[in-house]
Design an enzyme around this catalytic site. Structure first.
Site, PDB file in Angstrom:
ATOM      1  NE  ARG A 207      34.834  36.078  30.160  1.00 57.17           N
ATOM      2  CZ  ARG A 207      34.299  34.800  29.803  1.00 57.17           C
ATOM      3  NH1 ARG A 207      33.346  34.173  30.736  1.00 57.17           N
ATOM      4  NH2 ARG A 207      35.176  33.898  29.120  1.00 57.17           N
ATOM      5  CE  LYS A 245      35.033  37.842  25.703  1.00 61.59           C
ATOM      6  NZ  LYS A 245      36.232  38.129  25.984  1.00 61.59           N
ATOM      7  CG  HIS A 319      40.183  41.110  33.247  1.00 59.77           C
ATOM      8  ND1 HIS A 319      39.080  40.497  33.017  1.00 59.77           N
ATOM      9  CD2 HIS A 319      41.072  40.753  32.396  1.00 59.77           C
ATOM     10  CE1 HIS A 319      39.093  39.629  32.097  1.00 59.77           C
ATOM     11  NE2 HIS A 319      40.459  39.562  31.725  1.00 59.77           N
ATOM     12  NE  ARG A 322      38.425  35.618  32.448  1.00 61.83           N
ATOM     13  CZ  ARG A 322      37.632  34.590  32.420  1.00 61.83           C
ATOM     14  NH1 ARG A 322      36.952  33.965  33.783  1.00 61.83           N
ATOM     15  NH2 ARG A 322      37.404  33.860  31.303  1.00 61.83           N
ATOM     16  CG  HIS A 345      39.274  30.604  28.236  1.00 60.74           C
ATOM     17  ND1 HIS A 345      40.768  30.544  28.709  1.00 60.74           N
ATOM     18  CD2 HIS A 345      38.918  31.978  28.619  1.00 60.74           C
ATOM     19  CE1 HIS A 345      40.855  31.473  29.447  1.00 60.74           C
ATOM     20  NE2 HIS A 345      40.040  32.464  29.340  1.00 60.74           N
ATOM     21  CE1 TYR A 355      45.514  34.095  32.307  1.00 61.04           C
ATOM     22  CE2 TYR A 355      43.861  32.727  31.349  1.00 61.04           C
ATOM     23  CZ  TYR A 355      43.919  33.891  32.099  1.00 61.04           C
ATOM     24  OH  TYR A 355      43.121  34.816  32.664  1.00 61.04           O
TER      25      TYR A 355
END
Length: 374
Positions: A207, A245, A319, A322, A345, A355
């Site tokens: 990120r 995050k 972004h 990524r 994640h 994805y």
């Protein structure tokens, strides 16, 4: 008198229902009915519905005070960046609408009206809010009213049963390896910072905040790994470093030898640049810093379009690097677990949701096999 006869044998109902919970203006309902009996029924129904909105709680609080309580709690319980975003969101889209609202009398219907207001609202650039933005604003409003519930001001959160608007999923943009190589070729050799930054983004899937927080001490030269355990952003001109995050974002990822060599090359160049600028350089220096202050996201976002200008390559967002890395891994046949761990994640479900559509179509593979039977 709340009921009176009008022409053609009809009856007029005239009922005062107090003040509007949002605007504070006087509310009157004046429906008509074909008979006096039906008019009396309508009057009783209107008064009963109005009376049911009254709350027993004697605690009083204004909406601006409620916002202040919510933001104070938000500051204590979340990262500085989240508090800053919430403050901006509330001031831009929520505060003025509910400024004079009677919190105790706001119901599901008033929240639906606010949602309709957001849907129709025209922004400064002439566009309208997306369904995702509207959903996010309602989520913030729900948290504000939850503070009122916790404070004992109201008993039920009026946002609790408001359904989310359906989301429109735009086609994901990403660069294939040949497109990325073309992009890198557009960057002049004397702009090594940008070559290094975008190559790192493409080959790691980090990120942007994680990249900005990366320091030289976070690169393990012996095992070719990056230690990711912080994120950075600018808030009102101040460079803020926080935890990533989620807890799953704290991870170590392997990098290839050529990327490690490029980072070493940039490190030597950065040290020479800092010497000229008389800036101290150490293992604590931020990897993508090029002046006395750490870099911000904006410069790297803008330069993508700049380098693609007057070329046949369609630019992508920062972004999307990524996304490009995830697509690259999928194309190489990597499984969901590996991609989940590399991208940091929270769960495999997140990886699949974002994805999953990029994976090869298994049904097509099955259909192709059926051809072999004939």
């Amino acid at each position: 008198m709340p009921i009176y006869k009008i022409k053609k044998g009809k009856y007029q109902v005239d009922v005062s229902l107090g003040n509007d919970p949002i605007t504070g203006k006087r509310v009157r309902k004046r429906p008509t009915a074909p008979s006096k009996k039906e008019a009396e029924y309508i009057e009783a129904k209107l008064r009963g519905k109005h009376k049911s909105k009254d709350w027993l709680s004697k605690k009083e609080i204004s909406f601006p005070e409620l916002i202040k309580l919510y933001l104070n709690e938000c500051k204590l319980s979340n990262k500085p960046g989240y508090h800053s975003v919430q403050l901006y969101t509330i001031n831009k889209h929520i505060r003025d609408y509910f400024e004079k609202a009677d919190i105790k009398r706001i119901t599901h219907n008033e929240i639906i009206e606010f949602r309709n207001h957001l849907i129709e609202k025209e922004l400064d650039d002439g566009n309208k809010l997306s369904n995702k933005s509207v959903n996010n604003l309602l989520a913030t409003l729900k948290q504000i009213f939850e503070t009122a519930v916790n404070e004992g001001v109201i008993q039920i959160n009026p946002c609790s049963k408001v359904k989310r608007l359906p989301l429109k999923h735009n086609k994901m943009k990403f660069w294939r390896p040949e497109e990325f190589k073309k992009f890198i070729s557009f960057i002049p050799d004397d702009q090594l910072l940008f070559k290094t930054f975008y190559t790192t983004a493409y080959l790691t899937g980090l990120r942007c905040g994680e990249m900005l927080a990366l320091q030289w001490e976070d690169i393990d030269q012996f095992v070719n790994e990056l230690d990711i355990r912080k994120s950075a952003t600018y808030i009102r001109g101040e460079f803020i470093v926080t935890e990533p995050k989620t807890k799953n974002s704290i991870r170590r990822i392997s990098i290839n030898q050529k990327l490690l060599g490029l980072l070493d090359h940039w490190k030597r160049h950065q040290k020479e640049l800092f010497n000229l600028l008389k800036i101290p350089h150490s293992e604590k220096t931020y990897v993508f810093q090029y002046k006395d202050k750490p870099s911000s996201k904006d410069i790297f976002s803008r330069k993508i379009k700049y380098f693609c200008k007057d070329t046949d390559l369609e630019p992508i967002r920062l972004h999307d690097f990524r996304h490009s890395h995830a697509a690259l891994l999928i194309n190489q046949g990597e499984d969901y677990i590996t991609i989940k761990e590399r991208l940091g994640h929270a769960s495999v479900r997140t990886t699949i949701d974002v994805y999953g559509h990029l994976y090869p179509n298994k049904q097509k593979e099955m259909a192709d096999k059926l051809d072999d039977l004939l």
